[in-house]
Motif scaffolding. Structure first.
Motif, PDB file in Angstrom:
ATOM      1  N   ALA A  34       0.817  -1.214   0.000  1.00 48.69           N
ATOM      2  CA  ALA A  34       0.000   0.000   0.000  1.00 48.69           C
ATOM      3  C   ALA A  34       0.852   1.265   0.000  1.00 48.69           C
ATOM      4  O   ALA A  34       1.949   1.292   0.564  1.00 48.69           O
ATOM      5  CB  ALA A  34      -0.941   0.004   1.203  1.00 48.69           C
ATOM      6  N   HIS A  35       0.322   2.283  -0.646  1.00 46.21           N
ATOM      7  CA  HIS A  35       0.889   3.640  -0.551  1.00 46.21           C
ATOM      8  C   HIS A  35       0.521   4.193   0.822  1.00 46.21           C
ATOM      9  O   HIS A  35      -0.554   3.879   1.319  1.00 46.21           O
ATOM     10  CB  HIS A  35       0.277   4.560  -1.614  1.00 46.21           C
ATOM     11  N   PRO A  36       1.293   5.024   1.466  1.00 42.52           N
ATOM     12  CA  PRO A  36       2.665   5.355   1.095  1.00 42.52           C
ATOM     13  C   PRO A  36       3.556   4.120   1.249  1.00 42.52           C
ATOM     14  O   PRO A  36       3.365   3.307   2.151  1.00 42.52           O
ATOM     15  CB  PRO A  36       3.060   6.461   2.063  1.00 42.52           C
ATOM     16  N   LEU A  37       4.503   4.010   0.350  1.00 42.12           N
ATOM     17  CA  LEU A  37       5.340   2.816   0.311  1.00 42.12           C
ATOM     18  C   LEU A  37       6.264   2.733   1.516  1.00 42.12           C
ATOM     19  O   LEU A  37       6.969   3.681   1.833  1.00 42.12           O
ATOM     20  CB  LEU A  37       6.180   2.804  -0.967  1.00 42.12           C
ATOM     21  N   ASP A  38       6.241   1.580   2.161  1.00 41.78           N
ATOM     22  CA  ASP A  38       7.188   1.265   3.228  1.00 41.78           C
ATOM     23  C   ASP A  38       8.324   0.488   2.553  1.00 41.78           C
ATOM     24  O   ASP A  38       8.103  -0.623   2.047  1.00 41.78           O
ATOM     25  CB  ASP A  38       6.502   0.415   4.297  1.00 41.78           C
TER      26      ASP A  38
END
Length: 136
Positions: free
Chosen positions: A113-117
């Motif tokens: 999922a955004h925001p990307l980890d």
């Protein structure tokens, strides 16, 4: 599906947003895991470019941005899985965790999922790429 000429893995990174493509590449780096060869990235910003790269073969994995426009990565993933023989595993970047059901519909092997980890993305990609090198 490794590139035998350079002993590297080719990863397609699709997004209409160059910042998203850069985030993916920075998160994964040149070698996302010691057990994997170096990675070569193919950055594309349009659906026709995705199709051209897939038709050319040799991709170990594709990272497709579900938030891209006008062609979202989830729709592209669905078409790829329906139409491309021996399609590479796909990681779909989704707008929010609740959108994971769409990735299931698209037949993507994994989602982030955004925001990307960066750590989650790396774990996900490595998990999909490691079976490629078993016995290599």
């Amino acid at each position: 599906m490794t590139d035998t000429t350079s002993n590297s893995l080719k990863i397609l990174v699709y997004s209409d947003d160059s910042d998203v493509r850069k985030q993916v590449i920075l998160a994964l780096g040149r070698r996302p895991h010691p057990s994997l060869p170096e990675v070569e990235y193919v950055e594309v910003a349009t659906e026709p470019a995705v199709r051209a790269q897939l038709d050319g073969g040799g991709l170990a994995l594709a990272v497709l941005d579900g938030e891209a426009a006008p062609a979202g990565g989830l729709g592209i993933a669905k078409a790829v899985k329906d139409e491309v023989r021996d399609a590479p595993p796909i990681v779909a970047l989704i707008g929010r965790p609740q959108d994971a059901w769409l990735a299931t519909w698209s037949r993507a092997e994994a989602t982030v999922a955004h925001p990307l980890d960066p750590f989650e993305l790396a774990r996900t990609v490595v998990g999909l790429l490691r079976p490629v090198n078993v016995g290599a």
